[in-house]
Design an enzyme around this catalytic site. Sequence first.
Site, PDB file in Angstrom:
ATOM      1  N   LYS A 105       0.819  -1.238   0.000  1.00 19.78           N
ATOM      2  CA  LYS A 105       0.000   0.000   0.000  1.00 19.78           C
ATOM      3  C   LYS A 105       0.839   1.269   0.000  1.00 19.78           C
ATOM      4  CE  LYS A 105       0.674  -1.710   4.185  1.00 19.78           C
ATOM      5  NZ  LYS A 105       0.724  -3.039   4.745  1.00 19.78           N
ATOM      6  N   GLU A 129      -5.267  -6.181  -4.588  1.00 22.21           N
ATOM      7  CA  GLU A 129      -6.349  -6.432  -3.626  1.00 22.21           C
ATOM      8  C   GLU A 129      -5.833  -6.507  -2.188  1.00 22.21           C
ATOM      9  OE1 GLU A 129      -9.978  -6.958  -4.177  1.00 22.21           O
ATOM     10  OE2 GLU A 129      -9.531  -6.401  -2.118  1.00 22.21           O
ATOM     11  N   VAL A 132      -5.329  -3.318   0.716  1.00 25.59           N
ATOM     12  CA  VAL A 132      -6.316  -2.689   1.611  1.00 25.59           C
ATOM     13  C   VAL A 132      -7.180  -3.791   2.219  1.00 25.59           C
ATOM     14  CG1 VAL A 132      -8.258  -1.073   1.792  1.00 25.59           C
ATOM     15  CG2 VAL A 132      -6.414  -0.614   0.164  1.00 25.59           C
ATOM     16  N   GLY A 187       2.939 -10.752  14.433  1.00 26.88           N
ATOM     17  CA  GLY A 187       3.246 -10.509  13.017  1.00 26.88           C
ATOM     18  C   GLY A 187       2.284  -9.559  12.327  1.00 26.88           C
ATOM     19  N   LYS A 205      -3.862   3.365   2.829  1.00 22.44           N
ATOM     20  CA  LYS A 205      -5.005   2.563   2.366  1.00 22.44           C
ATOM     21  C   LYS A 205      -6.172   3.468   1.973  1.00 22.44           C
ATOM     22  CE  LYS A 205      -3.428  -1.360   5.095  1.00 22.44           C
ATOM     23  NZ  LYS A 205      -3.405  -1.969   6.428  1.00 22.44           N
ATOM     24  N   GLY A 303      -1.781 -10.236   8.544  1.00 23.41           N
ATOM     25  CA  GLY A 303      -1.351 -11.617   8.797  1.00 23.41           C
ATOM     26  C   GLY A 303      -1.035 -12.328   7.488  1.00 23.41           C
TER      27      GLY A 303
HETATM   28  N1  HSE Z   1       0.595  -3.582   9.580  1.00 27.09           N
HETATM   29  C1  HSE Z   1      -0.607  -3.689   8.826  1.00 27.09           C
HETATM   30  C2  HSE Z   1      -1.777  -3.808   9.772  1.00 27.09           C
HETATM   31  C3  HSE Z   1      -0.509  -4.888   7.947  1.00 27.09           C
HETATM   32  O1  HSE Z   1      -1.534  -3.936  10.976  1.00 27.09           O
HETATM   33  O2  HSE Z   1      -2.930  -3.764   9.360  1.00 27.09           O
HETATM   34  C4  HSE Z   1      -1.575  -4.981   6.905  1.00 27.09           C
HETATM   35  O3  HSE Z   1      -1.525  -3.919   6.011  1.00 27.09           O
END
Ligand code: HSE
Length: 324
Positions: A105, A129, A132, A187, A205, A303
């Site tokens: 993004k 895709e 976002v 993660g 986003k 994830g």
């Molecule tokens: N670091 C981002 C989040 C990962 O926590 O949503 C997904 O874009």
Amino acid sequence: MKTVKIGLLGLGNIGTGTYKALEMNRSEIEETLGTGVEIVKILERDTTRDRGIEVPLEKFTQDPDEIFTDPEIDIVIELLGGIEPATSFMLKAMENGKHVVTANKAAIAANYHKLMDTAKANDIMFRFEASVGGGIPILGTLTGPLRANKFEEVLGILNGTTNYILTMMTSEGVDYDTALKDAQAKGFAEADPTADVEGIDAANKLTILMALMFDKYVAPGDIPTTGITAITKDDIEKARANNCRIKLIAHAKKLENGEIEYAVKPMEIDESHPLAGINMEFNAVFVKGNAVGDLMFYGKGAGPLPTGSAVLGDVIDIVKSSLR
Ligand code: HSE
């Protein structure tokens, strides 16, 4: 059976999730497509880390040009993250006639027109895709089944890390630092969590959503953005007393005069609103269309496997549309 060949840039969290999702579901994917699908080369320095997947050593390369100039490679998946060298690599792949899929993004939001124009000029498909809402199929839905609408508003919980932190602070009463460490261990957070907790990731986003929904490009740096670092347990309790939950919301609304109002900021959301019930690393996108009315899309926004699911969905789409 023909085999579609893929070059993968980056075997970090999301690269690993994508590789794993393909291994898990290969036979169903290949049966649906009537073609083989194989990741044949991977640009990655770390060839020894235990990722819980078996990757033949000969697939690794340190030289991106080996991927861009390989005439056998049809699709390049970019999962390096960060604006550069990811953007230059995507442009180079496009200029070499490769279709490009990315979850990046930050790179798309920073270079939206350049990437879209280069894809068009080279007559290749550029899909993002996973950029976002992670596993939520929101972009394809906005540009596909919802295309008949004029969009009026979007309210998104678009960052899993901050939603996880706010949820833990609300339901477990833990402090901000403990919740952040936990999110990183799972993660969800970016390597540098600043982008998550300062709202920058959500702004990236929102840039992409506004470009697709309102055909309006606003650079992420021009979106008024407030993160969650100043949110205290006190704020959470005050919101609770008002029957509200604090959520980091990416918001854009079309005004009567046609202007778009936009911001990323923590907002008190009434308990009765569907966004108030979106917890942990889940994301949700609440959309108003002038024909369809209110809709909400919900799922895992971060994830490796949920994001890998969206990346592979784009790959499947490209194979269906132009590589069979
Ligand atoms: N670091 C981002 C989040 C990962 O926590 O949503 C997904 O874009």
